[in-house]
Scaffold this active site. Structure first.
Site, PDB file in Angstrom:
ATOM      1  CD  GLU A 196       3.028   0.346  -6.591  1.00 44.80           C
ATOM      2  OE1 GLU A 196       3.953   0.251  -7.407  1.00 44.80           O
ATOM      3  OE2 GLU A 196       3.182   0.220  -5.357  1.00 44.80           O
ATOM      4  CD  GLU A 283       1.107  -3.673  -3.540  1.00 48.98           C
ATOM      5  OE1 GLU A 283       2.341  -3.620  -3.390  1.00 48.98           O
ATOM      6  OE2 GLU A 283       0.568  -3.688  -4.659  1.00 48.98           O
TER       7      GLU A 283
HETATM    8  C1  GAL Z   1       4.676  -2.669  -5.175  1.00 42.28           C
HETATM    9  C2  GAL Z   1       3.920  -3.381  -6.284  1.00 42.28           C
HETATM   10  C3  GAL Z   1       3.831  -4.866  -5.998  1.00 42.28           C
HETATM   11  C4  GAL Z   1       5.187  -5.417  -5.631  1.00 42.28           C
HETATM   12  C5  GAL Z   1       5.762  -4.620  -4.486  1.00 42.28           C
HETATM   13  C6  GAL Z   1       7.135  -5.041  -4.061  1.00 42.28           C
HETATM   14  O1  GAL Z   1       5.059  -1.419  -5.553  1.00 42.28           O
HETATM   15  O2  GAL Z   1       2.625  -2.857  -6.418  1.00 42.28           O
HETATM   16  O3  GAL Z   1       3.314  -5.516  -7.123  1.00 42.28           O
HETATM   17  O4  GAL Z   1       6.007  -5.342  -6.740  1.00 42.28           O
HETATM   18  O5  GAL Z   1       5.880  -3.296  -4.858  1.00 42.28           O
HETATM   19  O6  GAL Z   1       7.169  -6.332  -3.636  1.00 42.28           O
END
Ligand code: GAL
Length: 1000
Positions: A196, A283
């Site tokens: 991110e 993600e």
């Molecule tokens: C995202 C991040 C992940 C994890 C997720 C929440 O923003 O890239 O590493 O923290 O949020 O579970």
């Protein structure tokens, strides 16, 4: 080549020009245009639609799994096979730097931290990997993956000046990843840079240093903000992607979905920002993390449930998504203090695969339906583009619904959902869509279709089922396959719905099984109309096409129980998904892992938890029999050729220890509070300078990490000489920081002064404690025990939050200047030169028993007193209990076990303020806070537990109140008894206790 590789990689790493110049040892003299680099290999390619592997388009449909959250390499294959069985093609994984370079300059990735077993298991299961080595990962890990020693650096994290600290990790981990790339025969096909990184500070680094990483780089923008897209002046990745958590992270009330949260403009943004790369969600929400005092993962799974998957994932498909990764798919465990303070031991995440590796959640089955649909739709789906955004009421008879169209050649996909995606209404509708036979109103043979509440459906038009044109279908497609002489198509609908499908040019169909299907030939097609009921209906259309009409879920013969299993392909694809290879379609409950053809037998390996009929509804003609876990083969066929047999479940006898019946040994784990305690070997907390940006206000720094103590409990010893002025309700006031839900207790010599018992929402606290009467000249020892809950994370970019110190922040002593007190400190024995290389740098903290290794198997407990954690109410203090027991779980069964504390103890009404840490063979697998909760049940995997032999466990019991505490109840329970074709699980390394030189 090496130089140009380094140059290209550096450019793409989005380092600033200054950093590039420094790395190359010269001044920048020209602006390097980083627009799409020349291909470094030709196995993994991509265009605006999708990736291709070995020249075939592939949907990178991935589940996130963290190897470091399952310290049993022998179980990676089990997780991967459960993901492969969903129809996914890949897995994404983070690497936690904090666990691999706990001591600055010493990189080690061995034993349970080795990555190679993870890669081997991925290849065996046939899942491609997306490597996400950080160095920053977030991931609810302590420091977001930053090692504790990084607290002692002055540079701002994730900016160019900090990059040098990542070099050692980057080059070492880069070399490991490079070897496992697909170009070297491994499973890794993608590499994500940083995490991110949605800012222009240009402190991105990644593990490439001369390592020879040639696969495509991608990023995961925090949202579709367009950072580092191809052509971006500040540098670019190969494939641009972003994250998406539309539901957020508040799972307190399962039925409450946030309003207006479903993304609607993502595709438009993508077409503007990165039109040359596939639409990629790196993600995509798969559940939620849960915090201390939270509702618990059962609730989070009920909140982000199968309905959320239906609505959100189908909304993703309509964007033309061709790369997607579900975060998390298997969450695992924050064993050994690896989590950050915002979470507790479990990282179950409410994911499709539960922390205990079971797949009972309905969302597992729904995820399988969703993934199989896009897989079955192949290149047609992968080259489809949205023709317009979802518009309420367009193409549909009511504006309570929104329909989004996606077109690929003549095929149309129409995703229907409620305009308000949170709506729980049941809405009747008719759909009007263009087809090769003109606009058609669906349904034709009944009045309406129905969308029940939080659901979404993908209706298709002119959909090619292996040469038969399905003109339209309102029922959803699970899969279809063409074999040598016949084709199988599986359609499903929700309970009570009416559906309709039509097949162009077909003129005859007959019901082979079930009833209640109207079959009507029309001028251009054969129409089927049916009410979805439990019990399948099978229709033969013409001679070749067998259509299964299923209910999504009620009985075992429903869509959830069907599996599509890839058969192995010729090298080099082997077990990875080969879109042009045959797969078999099988009905079975509870799980199928693999299918191979051995001679003329289809050999299935799987798991059952009840006697179950196995039915192979689609298979190549070379197969004449079927076996399940080596039983069989059966050659029984039904009237239209479905091959079947019965897999018999035999319940095993499993006997588990009763903890109250075992002999437990106990030792005082707070000898510091005894008058004769000698702390001469402790580290002096005497630093008068600290690089930590949070300035200390005490005479010397009392920050744990300034002395190399980065994990678990910290213990302080404060020495002063009484001067007679402390009297008259004099106080010792102390303020500590440990992160959310932390606690601390204070003793003066052997007198307990008081505690902060913790609060789920409080990360720092001050206590003013009354001193006992002291005599002038008396030498006094203060002992402060602080429970630290991990380091804060380091998002957003430029934030130094991770440097938030742990330990004593300030203190004051009546009648004294603060300089009158001299301090000693300890955490885990050796600090960053930690002793237990097997279980890593974070697993053990500073309790006396931990420093001496008594949590390890076979501690020297012979002379210790006998006492159980259940029956003694000591005063405030820390007691350390050990016991051992045998397990003898029969081979061939997967029996997940959990250590379960008293259920009511996690209630807010609990009065006993105590904290327990649970160790199994030395691995810390639970931190239970009785007065905070919510976790009372702690799954411990086979491999950490020895299922056929002796098991050593230990329990620390820190009572924070003078009333003392006893563990109300602790039981070992099995959460499932599954007869499994899975291979024997190798034990993780379990080195036993040996005396530790210099331990204090
Ligand atoms: C995202 C991040 C992940 C994890 C997720 C929440 O923003 O890239 O590493 O923290 O949020 O579970």
């Amino acid at each position: 080549m090496a130089f140009s590789r380094l140059l290209i990689a550096l450019v793409l790493s989005i380092l600033s020009l200054q950093v590039v110049a420094r790395a190359l040892g010269r001044q920048p003299h020209e602006l390097i245009k980083p627009y799409k680099r020349a291909a470094l290999q030709d196995i993994v390619t991509w265009d605006q639609y999708s990736m291709s592997v070995h020249g075939k388009r592939i949907f990178f449909y991935s589940g996130e799994v963290h190897p470091f959250r399952l310290p049993v390499p022998g179980l990676y294959l089990d997780i991967f096979q459960k993901i492969k069985a969903l129809g996914y093609t890949g897995v994404s994984f983070y690497i936690d730097w904090a666990l691999l370079e706990g001591q600055q300059g010493t990189f080690t990735a061995e034993g349970v931290f080795a990555l190679e077993p993870f890669f081997d298991a991925a290849s065996q299961a046939g899942l491609y990997l997306l490597a996400r080595p950080g160095p920053y990962i977030n991931a609810e890990t302590s420091g977001g993956g930053f090692p504790g020693w990084l607290q002692r650096t002055e540079e701002i994290y994730r900016t160019p000046a900090y990059v040098k600290y990542t070099d050692n990790y980057a080059s070492n981990v880069g070399a490991i990843l490079a070897k496992a790339q697909i170009t070297n025969g491994g499973p890794i096909i993608l590499l994500q840079i940083e995490n991110e990184y949605s800012d222009a500070l240009n402190g991105i680094t990644f593990p490439n240093k001369n390592a020879g990483i040639v696969i495509p780089f991608l990023n995961n923008d925090i949202a579709p903000e367009g950072w580092f897209t191809p052509g971006n002046i500040t540098g670019s990745v190969d494939i641009y992607g972003h994250d998406d958590y539309p539901m957020g992270f508040n799972c307190m009330v399962p039925s409450t979905w946030p309003v207006n949260s479903l993304p609607s403009n993502f595709r438009e943004l993508h077409d503007l920002e990165s039109p040359t790369t596939p639409f990629a969600i790196i993600e995509n929400q798969g559940g939620s993390s849960d915090a201390w005092g939270g509702p618990g993962y059962g609730t989070c799974a009920a909140w982000f449930n199968e309905e959320a998957e239906r609505v959100i994932y189908k909304n993703d498909f309509i964007l033309g998504t061709a790369i997607i990764n579900m975060y998390m798919t298997y969450g695992g465990t924050n064993w050994g203090n690896l989590g950050f303070p915002g979470i507790y031991t479990s990282y179950d995440y409410g994911a499709v695969i539960a922390e205990d590796r079971t797949i009972f959640r309905e969302k597992y089955s729904e995820a399988k339906l969703d993934a199989n649909f896009v897989m079955a739709s192949g290149d047609v789906y992968l080259t489809a583009v949205p023709t317009e955004s979802a518009v309420n009421g367009t193409m549909v008879s009511t504006d309570s619904l929104a329909v989004a169209p996606l077109k690929s050649g003549s095929t149309g996909f129409y995703v229907v959902r409620h305009s308000d995606y949170t709506s729980q209404e049941s809405t009747k509708y008719r759909l009007t869509v263009p087809t090769s036979q003109g606009n058609i109103d669906i349904p034709q043979l009944s009045s309406t279709l129905t969308l029940n509440g939080r659901d979404s459906k993908i209706h298709v038009t002119d959909y090619n089922v292996g040469g038969t044109n399905m003109l339209y279908s309102s029922a959803e497609i699970f899969t279809w396959k063409a074999y040598d002489s016949y084709k199988v198509l599986i359609l499903y609908g929700g309970p009570g719905e009416t559906h309709e499908a039509a097949f162009a040019t077909a003129s005859n169909g007959k019901i082979l099984e079930g009833s209640g299907v109207t079959i009507k030939p029309t001028s251009g097609s054969l129409q089927l109309n049916w009410a979805v009921t439990s019990g399948r209906k099978v229709i033969q259309i013409g001679t070749e096409l067998f259509v299964y009409l299923l209910e999504r879920y009620t009985n075992r013969d429903d869509a959830y129980n069907y599996w599509v299993l890839d058969l192995p392909s010729p090298s080099p694809v082997n077990n990875f998904h080969d879109p042009s290879n045959t797969a078999v379609i099988v009905q079975a409950d509870y799980l199928l892992h693999t299918a191979t053809i051995q001679g003329s037998t289809l050999a299935l390996i799987g798991d059952i938890n009840a006697t179950t009929a196995i039915e192979v509804v689609g298979y190549p003609s070379s197969v004449t029999g079927v076996s399940f876990n080596q039983f069989g083969p059966s050659t029984a066929k039904n009237s239209w050729g479905v091959l079947g047999g019965l897999a018999t479940y035999t319940a095993p006898t499993i006997s588990l220890p009763v903890f109250t019946d075992l002999v437990w040994k106990v030792i005082d784990s707070l000898p510091e509070a005894r008058p004769d305690y000698d702390d001469s070997n402790w580290v002096n907390a005497d630093h008068t300078k600290s690089t930590n940006p949070f300035p200390f206000v005490t005479p010397t720094s009392l920050y744990g990490s300034d002395y190399g103590f980065n994990t678990g409990n910290l213990v302080y010893r404060g020495h002063f000489t009484a001067n007679g002025n402390e009297d008259n309700a004099g106080t010792f006031s102390v303020s500590c920081t440990g992160g959310l839900a932390f606690g601390f207790s204070v003793w003066l010599d052997d007198t307990f002064l008081g505690s902060w018992a913790g609060d789920a929402l409080i990360e720092s606290n001050q206590q003013t404690l009354t001193l006992p009467a002291l005599t002038a000249g008396q030498k006094v020892n203060l002992t402060v025990l602080v429970d630290t809950m991990g380091f804060e994370e380091a998002a957003p970019i430029g934030s130094n939050a991770m440097k938030t110190p742990r330990g004593i922040m300030n203190y004051g002593l009546s009648g004294h200047a603060n300089t009158d007190v001299t301090w000693k400190i300890t955490g885990n024995l050796g600090g960053e030169e930690y002793v237990d290389k097997t279980r890593g740098p974070l697993n053990e903290g500073g309790l006396y028993a931990e420093r001496n290794g008594y949590h390890l198997p076979n501690p020297p407990s012979g002379p210790w007193e006998e006492s159980k954690p259940f029956d003694s109410l000591f005063g405030a203090g820390v007691y350390f209990y050990t016991t051992s027991f045998d397990l003898n779980i029969p081979a061939g069964y997967d029996v997940p076990l959990s250590f379960e504390f008293e259920r009511t103890a996690a209630d807010a009404s609990a009065t006993q303020n105590y904290r327990c840490q649970l160790y199994v063979h030395g691995y810390q697998f639970g931190k239970f806070i009785n007065n905070i909760g919510p976790q009372y049940s702690f799954p411990v995997p086979e491999g950490v537990l020895n299922y056929s032999g002796v098991n050593y466990i230990a329990l620390s019991l820190w009572s924070l109140s003078s009333a003392g505490s006893a563990v109300e109840s602790l039981q070992l329970i099995s959460t499932a008894t599954i007869q499994s074709g899975f291979e024997t699980v190798a034990l993780s390394p379990q080195p036993t206790w040996i005396a530790r030189p210099g331990a204090y």
